[in-house]
Design a protein around this motif. Structure first.
Motif, mmCIF file in Angstrom:
data_model
loop_
_atom_site.group_PDB
_atom_site.id
_atom_site.type_symbol
_atom_site.label_atom_id
_atom_site.label_comp_id
_atom_site.label_asym_id
_atom_site.label_seq_id
_atom_site.Cartn_x
_atom_site.Cartn_y
_atom_site.Cartn_z
ATOM 1 N N MET A 1 -45.052 5.557 -4.583
ATOM 2 C CA MET A 1 -44.939 4.265 -3.908
ATOM 3 C C MET A 1 -46.322 3.845 -3.397
ATOM 4 N N GLU A 2 -46.557 2.517 -3.432
ATOM 5 C CA GLU A 2 -47.893 2.008 -3.097
ATOM 6 C C GLU A 2 -47.838 1.081 -1.886
ATOM 7 N N ASN A 3 -48.994 0.531 -1.539
ATOM 8 C CA ASN A 3 -49.096 -0.378 -0.391
ATOM 9 C C ASN A 3 -48.093 -1.519 -0.502
ATOM 10 N N SER A 4 -47.935 -2.068 -1.709
ATOM 11 C CA SER A 4 -47.036 -3.226 -1.877
ATOM 12 C C SER A 4 -45.593 -2.848 -1.580
ATOM 13 N N ASP A 5 -45.206 -1.629 -1.905
ATOM 14 C CA ASP A 5 -43.836 -1.196 -1.605
ATOM 15 C C ASP A 5 -43.629 -1.074 -0.095
ATOM 16 N N TYR A 6 -44.608 -0.486 0.573
ATOM 17 C CA TYR A 6 -44.493 -0.306 2.034
ATOM 18 C C TYR A 6 -44.467 -1.650 2.750
ATOM 19 N N LEU A 7 -45.352 -2.561 2.338
ATOM 20 C CA LEU A 7 -45.407 -3.886 3.007
ATOM 21 C C LEU A 7 -44.121 -4.657 2.750
ATOM 22 N N SER A 8 -43.555 -4.494 1.545
ATOM 23 C CA SER A 8 -42.295 -5.196 1.253
ATOM 24 C C SER A 8 -41.182 -4.690 2.160
ATOM 25 N N ALA A 9 -41.158 -3.395 2.410
ATOM 26 C CA ALA A 9 -40.128 -2.839 3.288
ATOM 27 C C ALA A 9 -40.288 -3.389 4.704
ATOM 28 N N PHE A 10 -41.525 -3.561 5.140
ATOM 29 C CA PHE A 10 -41.768 -4.130 6.482
ATOM 30 C C PHE A 10 -41.364 -5.607 6.529
ATOM 31 N N CYS A 11 -41.839 -6.373 5.539
ATOM 32 C CA CYS A 11 -41.604 -7.826 5.591
ATOM 33 C C CYS A 11 -40.146 -8.177 5.346
ATOM 34 N N HIS A 12 -39.475 -7.458 4.488
ATOM 35 C CA HIS A 12 -38.126 -7.870 4.072
ATOM 36 C C HIS A 12 -36.998 -7.059 4.696
ATOM 37 N N VAL A 13 -37.329 -5.968 5.398
ATOM 38 C CA VAL A 13 -36.272 -5.204 6.060
ATOM 39 C C VAL A 13 -36.597 -5.010 7.537
ATOM 40 N N ASP B 1 -47.878 11.893 6.024
ATOM 41 C CA ASP B 1 -47.597 12.489 4.721
ATOM 42 C C ASP B 1 -47.092 11.419 3.756
ATOM 43 N N SER B 2 -47.000 10.172 4.237
ATOM 44 C CA SER B 2 -46.659 9.029 3.364
ATOM 45 C C SER B 2 -47.912 8.426 2.731
ATOM 46 N N ALA B 3 -49.059 9.011 2.997
ATOM 47 C CA ALA B 3 -50.320 8.508 2.434
ATOM 48 C C ALA B 3 -50.660 9.222 1.133
ATOM 49 N N ILE B 4 -51.531 8.610 0.361
ATOM 50 C CA ILE B 4 -51.974 9.167 -0.923
ATOM 51 C C ILE B 4 -52.583 10.556 -0.704
ATOM 52 N N GLY B 5 -52.375 11.441 -1.675
ATOM 53 C CA GLY B 5 -52.985 12.765 -1.600
ATOM 54 C C GLY B 5 -52.128 13.791 -0.881
ATOM 55 N N ASP B 6 -51.070 13.345 -0.208
ATOM 56 C CA ASP B 6 -50.278 14.324 0.527
ATOM 57 C C ASP B 6 -49.386 15.114 -0.431
ATOM 58 N N GLU C 1 -46.680 16.702 0.141
ATOM 59 C CA GLU C 1 -45.247 16.499 0.396
ATOM 60 C C GLU C 1 -44.765 15.155 -0.137
ATOM 61 N N GLY C 2 -45.540 14.102 0.193
ATOM 62 C CA GLY C 2 -45.032 12.770 -0.141
ATOM 63 C C GLY C 2 -45.226 12.403 -1.588
ATOM 64 N N GLU C 3 -46.429 12.793 -2.121
ATOM 65 C CA GLU C 3 -46.791 12.380 -3.484
ATOM 66 C C GLU C 3 -46.691 10.858 -3.663
ATOM 67 N N MET C 4 -47.085 10.144 -2.608
ATOM 68 C CA MET C 4 -47.111 8.683 -2.686
ATOM 69 C C MET C 4 -48.544 8.216 -2.952
ATOM 70 N N CYS C 5 -48.726 6.909 -3.137
ATOM 71 C CA CYS C 5 -50.053 6.382 -3.486
ATOM 72 C C CYS C 5 -50.544 5.323 -2.510
ATOM 73 N N ALA C 6 -49.887 5.168 -1.376
ATOM 74 C CA ALA C 6 -50.374 4.183 -0.409
ATOM 75 C C ALA C 6 -51.663 4.701 0.226
ATOM 76 N N THR C 7 -52.630 3.812 0.418
ATOM 77 C CA THR C 7 -53.952 4.230 0.896
ATOM 78 C C THR C 7 -54.003 4.226 2.423
ATOM 79 N N PRO C 8 -54.901 5.004 3.016
ATOM 80 C CA PRO C 8 -54.954 5.131 4.481
ATOM 81 C C PRO C 8 -55.063 3.807 5.217
ATOM 82 N N TRP D 1 -59.099 8.697 -3.936
ATOM 83 C CA TRP D 1 -59.017 7.312 -3.485
ATOM 84 C C TRP D 1 -60.307 6.986 -2.748
ATOM 85 N N PRO D 2 -60.660 5.701 -2.679
ATOM 86 C CA PRO D 2 -61.919 5.332 -2.021
ATOM 87 C C PRO D 2 -61.814 5.532 -0.515
#
Ligand SMILES: NCCCNCCCCCS
Ligand SMILES: [Zn+2]
Length: 664
Positions: free
Chosen positions: A233-245, A265-270, A272-279, A397-398
């Protein structure tokens, strides 16, 4: 008011004393690298250092049972064998002779934070603690957690500080089942959690972590689970959950206090999460919550097991709590189908409890539930083999970009006779406009002397924003519509790559360009059904801009996602005379829009609108926007109209999607 930082190295003084693959990631360095990053970046010096304290028995018993507490109390005196024995009764957690002491400090840190915020000593703050808390239950330790720090803090805030409604946002990648169990029948505590779920295949593998657990009895509707059924999951998925839920419900809930189970652990590189949202996403998640509860926000560390992304994410969070402008989020994608399916599911079960979601779509036709793995306990999460772990490619990630730091000044461009609110730096217009611009002022643009003066003021403001000499600003102009036109046609595009123009109130704004150099969003009571292409979006509120529910629905569900997708270099916010928008709503709008364009917000108001100068300046200067009062239920047609508009626009704007593409 400042930002509290609670940390004590004592909480690094316990660790795993035996071999247990499930627990080896929870190491003391998690805390030390986080704190050291705050020190190295100079952020800790800008915070108010608040010492932790031990939670008392009574405070721990707000959530936990006596027998559990009595059991944990014995652990300091246990032998290694006894500790192992004691640990066996719980899952994915370990004990240590010093962990009881640290668990009391972790819980006490959360309470110190609540005291500091609720008494107004500080505006907000962060507690860097271990052991984490959100998995621990009334009579059980779980998932590295001993006492439920945030659950105790919520009960404490109600009991000691009289908080009526507490919002808990759990952005950790695991489901805080301990928090859910604690408050599932309690309508005064709204618990929101997203978590890696993979149709119950991921730890803690609970059926009740799915989207249809909405709470029980009088608590029905006050528990929100957003399951992520895929990794990546990426930044766009997280922001959508905030804006729409989360945000629509949070605004309707109108909390007195926001507690964050701040797991990274919801950040990229973790691992446990294996997600791609950046710090840097945590800068925005924090910012979006800071407009609630008058800015009273307590973030308490939960998980986070990649020491690099953990430290970066902690810094992004604290820097936002301090009020620094946010980083721009580069090229947001579209939320993925799996995320949209989850959002659609949870919105469809919540719409019956929250009028603001009344028009949410029906659940997807594919029966998501059937994909939940019928799990025998034994099947659980397969222990990962060593080579599987190695094979999972190292994520890179940068490093988050340097963000603007104080002094980030707010400027005002006013007619000579207008009073300048204190705190704002009054700008005199720049003399040298360069021959080209100078000539054009005389002829096409400005017309009379007033027009020239306005032009000069606006040019100066924007030029100084472009060079980051000022952060944001407000201009009082004789004619707002003309000023908007002048900025958009002659200033914005020269100086800035993309301008997000938000106009509140009726006024003919007939210069939407098709080249995307600006995006014009107009919120008014005027019905302008005709669509002027992708870059001019009229949002019509049947009851006009004075209808706060309709307004906030439009802002959260349409304007914010649009803004994130458009990623402007400047936000131009204009308040047309007679718009009817309330001051609180206006301040919330400024507070939310500040998240874009590294905080470069230019507010335009009519000279005679001076009464609104104070509230506007206050938010531009970084003071929290006052909370909107309890939201009345929206008129059905407002929600409907916005829903219809969203469906129409989502072909062009992916961040407006809230359901799987039709036909799936
Ligand atoms: N692969 C290790 C399994 C660990 N499962 C428990 C995770 C607890 C996280 C607390 S935030
Ligand atoms: Zn976690």
């Amino acid at each position: 008011m400042g930002t509290a930082l609670i940390y004590d190295e004592e909480m690094t003084k316990y660790k795993l004393l035996w071999v247990d693959p499930a627990c080896k990631i929870e190491v003391p360095e998690r805390l030390s690298v986080s704190y050291e990053a705050l020190v190295r970046t100079g952020l800790s010096d800008r915070c108010v250092a608040v010492p932790p304290r031990e939670a008392s028995d009574a405070e721990i018993l707000l959530v936990h049972s006596e027998e559990y507490l009595e059991g944990v109390k014995k652990t300091p005196h246990m032998t290694l064998e006894d500790l192992k024995e004691f640990t066996l009764q719980y899952g994915d957690v370990y004990f240590h002779p010093n962990i009881y002491h640290c668990a009391k400090l972790a819980a006490g840190s959360a309470l110190q934070l609540v005291d500091s915020v609720m008494t107004g000593t500080v505006r907000n703050g962060m507690a860097l603690v271990r052991p984490p808390g959100h998995h621990s239950m009334r009579s059980a330790a779980s998932g590295f957690c001993v006492f439920n720090n945030v659950a105790i803090a919520a009960r404490y805030a109600k009991q000691k500080h009289g908080a009526k409604r507490v919002l808990i946002v759990d952005w950790d990648i695991h489901h805080g089942q301990g928090v859910q169990y604690c408050f599932e029948d309690d309508p005064s505590v709204l618990y929101f959690s997203w978590h890696r779920y993979e149709h119950q295949k991921f730890w803690p593998n609970l059926r009740e972590s799915d989207y249809d657990s909405v709470g029980k009895g009088s608590g029905a509707g006050f528990n929100i689970n957003v399951p992520w059924n895929k990794v990546g999951m990426e930044n766009s998925d997280y922001l959508s959950a905030f804006c729409h839920v989360l945000l629509p419900v949070a605004y309707e809930f109108c909390p007195d206090l926001v507690l964050v189970c701040a797991g990274f652990d919801s950040a990229i590189g973790d691992p446990e999460g294996e997600m791609c949202a950046t710090p840097d996403i945590f800068a925005h998640l924090t910012h979006l919550l800071m407009n609630l509860a008058g800015g009273k926000l307590c973030a308490v560390l939960e998980g986070g097991y990649n020491l690099t992304s953990l430290a970066q994410s902690v810094c992004q969070t604290v820097q936002t709590l301090l009020g620094d402008p946010l980083p721009r989020l580069a090229n947001l994608g579209s939320p993925c189908e799996s995320a949209l399916e989850s959002l659609q599911c949870v919105r469809s079960v919540l719409r019956r409890y929250w009028p603001i979601l009344k028009h949410a779509a029906d659940p997807p036709t594919t029966d998501v539930g059937s994909r939940r793995i019928k799990l025998a306990k034994a099947e659980g999460e397969k222990a990962e083999t060593a080579e599987e772990e190695r094979s999972r490619e190292e994520k890179v990630w940068p490093e988050p970009a340097e963000r603007l730091r104080p002094p980030v000044c707010s400027a005002s461009a006013l007619p000579d006779d207008a009073a300048c609110p204190d705190g704002l730096k009054r700008l005199t217009s720049s003399k040298d406009l360069g021959p080209l611009l100078g000539r054009r002022i005389k002829t096409e643009v400005a017309g009379d002397a007033d027009g020239v003066a306005t032009f000069l003021r606006l040019y100066t403001l924007i030029e100084k924003m472009r060079t980051n000499e000022i952060g944001n600003g407000v201009a009082l102009v004789p004619d707002v519509a003309a000023a908007v036109k002048c900025v958009v046609q002659d200033l914005g595009s020269d100086l800035v790559n993309r301008v997000l123009v938000v106009c509140v109130g009726k006024e003919e704004l007939n210069y939407a360009t098709a080249d995307g150099k600006m995006l014009v969003v107009q919120i008014s009571g005027e019905d302008k059904e005709e669509q002027k292409g992708k870059y001019y979006i009229p949002m019509c509120l049947k009851k006009g801009c004075g209808d706060t529910v309709g307004f906030i629905q439009a802002v959260l569900g349409l304007l914010l996602p649009l803004g994130y997708e458009y990623d402007p270099g400047l936000v131009l916010l204009s308040r047309m005379p007679g718009s009817g928008v309330g001051d609180c709503m206006w301040q919330q709008l400024i507070g939310l829009l500040k998240g874009f364009a590294k905080g470069h917000t230019l507010v335009l108001m009519q000279t005679n609108d001076e009464a609104c100068m104070g509230p506007t300046a206050s938010v531009l200067l970084g003071h929290p926007a006052p909370p909107l009062q309890e939201l009345l239920t929206p008129l059905p047609d407002d929600g409907d109209a916005l829903e219809r508009m969203r469906e129409r626009l989502q072909a062009d704007w992916k961040m407006l999607q809230t359901a799987v593409s039709s036909g799936n």
